[in-house]
Design an enzyme around this catalytic site. Sequence first.
Site, PDB file in Angstrom:
ATOM      1  N   SER A   1      38.019  -6.120  34.856  1.00  0.00           N
ATOM      2  CA  SER A   1      36.978  -5.404  34.115  1.00  0.00           C
ATOM      3  C   SER A   1      37.581  -4.697  32.915  1.00  0.00           C
ATOM      4  O   SER A   1      38.412  -3.803  33.064  1.00  0.00           O
ATOM      5  CB  SER A   1      36.281  -4.370  35.011  1.00  0.00           C
ATOM      6  OG  SER A   1      37.171  -3.356  35.368  1.00  0.00           O
TER       7      SER A   1
ATOM      8  N   GLU B   1      38.686   2.290  23.973  1.00  0.00           N
ATOM      9  CA  GLU B   1      37.448   3.080  23.992  1.00  0.00           C
ATOM     10  C   GLU B   1      36.250   2.235  23.557  1.00  0.00           C
ATOM     11  O   GLU B   1      35.328   2.713  22.914  1.00  0.00           O
ATOM     12  CB  GLU B   1      37.573   4.340  23.134  1.00  0.00           C
ATOM     13  CG  GLU B   1      38.552   5.351  23.716  1.00  0.00           C
ATOM     14  CD  GLU B   1      38.431   6.725  23.104  1.00  0.00           C
ATOM     15  OE1 GLU B   1      37.341   7.062  22.614  1.00  0.00           O
ATOM     16  OE2 GLU B   1      39.427   7.458  23.128  1.00  0.00           O
TER      17      GLU B   1
END
Length: 627
Positions: free
Chosen positions: A194, A435
Site C-alpha cells: 500500500s 505525502e
Amino acid sequence: MLKLNSYGSRKLILDIYKYRFYSAAVPKRKPENEASKEPKRPNESFMANIFRGTLVSKQVFPYPDVLTLEQKETTDSMLDPFQRFFSDVNNAARNDDNSVIDDNTLKNLWELGGMGIQVPSEYGGLGMNNTQYARLCQIVGANDLGLGITLGAHQSIGFKGILLYGTPEQKAKYLPKVASEEVYAAFALTEPSSGSDANSIRSRAVKSADNKYYILNGSKIWISNGGLAEVMTVFAQTEQIDKKTGEKKDKVTAFIVERSFGGVTSGPPEKKMGIKASNTTEVYFEDVKIPIENVLGKEGEGFKVAVNILNSGRFGMGATMSGTMKKCIEIATAHANSRVQFGQKIKEFGTIQEKLAKMNILQYATESMAFMISQNMDSGSQDYHLETAISKIYSSESAWHVCDEAIQILGGMGFMKETGLERIMRDLRIFRIFEGTNEVLRLFVALSGVQYAGNHLKELQRALKNPAANLGFIFKEASRRATTTIGLGGTDLSTFVVPELQESAKRTAACIDLFGRTTEEVLVKYNKNIINEQIILNHLANAAIDIYAMIATLSRATRTAQLNLPTAEHELNLTKALSIQATERVNQHLRKASSGQLQAENKLISTLAKKICEQDGVHSTGVIDLH
C-alpha cells in the site's frame, strides 16, 4: 513517506472518487432528515467553487494577514536562534556525506525547541501557529532539507495526530515527551502493498478478550525517523461491527504505539538518492500489546485521522520549497553577477535573464500560496484541502525546475559538489513523491472539484423538475451561463486588485469562467465515467493549479502595493508576467480537456503503454537490424 505510485489502478481512482482515502476533502451531503435539523455549512474554498463557475473570494481577497504586530515581533525573536543554528551549528554537507545528523546537532535543535514548534506552551512546546511554523519551514528549506525531514516527520506528521485527535490524557502523557524530552515520533502508514492506496494495508490489530488491549502485527516501509522514534502513529486494520447491520467489517484504526511496549523493531537505514541525513527504515510489529486507551481518534476511523494529518501539514511543504528556491536563486544570481563570458557578464544575456525571471516568478507564486493557506488555517478555515494539495504539487515541481535552472546557469560549476546545488537537487526529488504523489494529488484535485460541481448540477436538475418553486435559482443559473458563454458578465476581479493589475485580473477572470464552463461540459459529456478519464482530469487539475497561482499572486501583490512597500513594483511585475504565462497554459489545458481529438490521442497512448508493459520495456527494431 508514502509509497511512490505513479498512476494508480482503477480501484484507486474509484477510492479517491468515493473519498475513502481523501474523505475529508469535500463535505459529504447529509441525508434529508439530517439536513433539515442542521444548517449546511457553505464551502468557502476558492478552488472548489471555481469548479462550479462561482467566485467565493473570502479566502483569497484581501491577502490574509492574521499575525498581530506583537506576534510578528515575537516570531522574529523566536526564529533568530534557528538562523544562527543553521549558520553556526548545522552542517548540511557533512550530514549528507555521513548520511546521519550528529548527536550534538540534534541536541542543539532540541534545546532550541525545534522539535515542538506547534506544541502548546503548557506542554513544553513553542506554541507557534501555522504561519509562524511556515516561516520556520522557509529557513529549514533554505539550509538543509535532510534535517528538515527529520524535523517534519517528527512533528508535521509524527505526533500531529495527537495534537489533532488526542484525548486530554493522551496529550498530557505524550506531548511533553515529543516536544522537549528528546523522544522522537514517526508516522507509520506505508506498507509494501500500500502506497497511495492506503485501503490495502495489511497490518492488523486484534482486540484482546478482555477489551483492554489491541495486539498488533505487521510491518511498515520507508518510515522517516523509523529507527529513531520511540512514539509512533500507526495504522492497522481492525474488525469493526456495523451498528446498523451487525455485519463485521475491517476498518483502519489509528494507534499511538510506544517502542517500549515491546515487539517493535526497525531495520537498517535505507540508502537513498537524497535526504540522506534523515533516518528512513522499515518498522516491524510483532504481537505488540497496545492499551485500548492508545486508540487515536475513534476505532475504525483511521483513514480520517491519516488524511487530516496529511492535509493539515501539507502546507508546510510549500513554505519549505519557497525557502529552497530562494537559496537556489541567490546562488545563481551571485554567479550571474560575477561570471564573464564573451566579454560581458552573463547577467546581460537574454537567456540568463529569462531563466532568472522565471525562477523568481515560481518562487513568488509558491510563497504566496503557502502563506495564503497557512493564514487561512490560522483564521479558522476548514476548507483548505484542495489548496494544500495544489500548493504541494506546484511547490515541489517548481523547486525542482528552479534548482535545475540554477545548475544550468552555473554550468560546470553547478555540477560540482562544492556549490551545494547537486545535494539540493537530490534532496528535492522526493518531494514530488511523498505525502501523496503529485499524480495522485492531481486526480484528487480534479475529482474533488468535479464532485462538487456535479452536486451543483444535480441541484439544478432537481430545481428544473419543479420550476415554479425554484424560479429564482433557475433564472440566476441561466443568466450566469448565458453571460459567461458570450463573454459578457462573468467573474469580475477588478474591485479586488490595484489599477496596475487590472489587465492581469481580466485574464485571470476569463480563465476562471472558461474553467467553470469546461468542467461542466466535461461532466455533461462523461458523467460518472469521468473517473476513467485520467488525462482529461490531469488537464483540469493543471488549469486549476495555474489559476490558484494567479489568484495568490494577484492578491499578495495588491496588498504589497497598497502598503507601498519597497518591493511593490517588483512584485507587481512578477504577477503580471505570471498571469501572461499561466493564462496561456490554462487555455491550452482546457482546450485539450474539452477536445474531441484528445480521445483519439488517449487511446493511442493507452495502446502504446500496454505494449511497452507487455514487452517489459522498449519495443522497436534496432536501427542496425533494419534490412
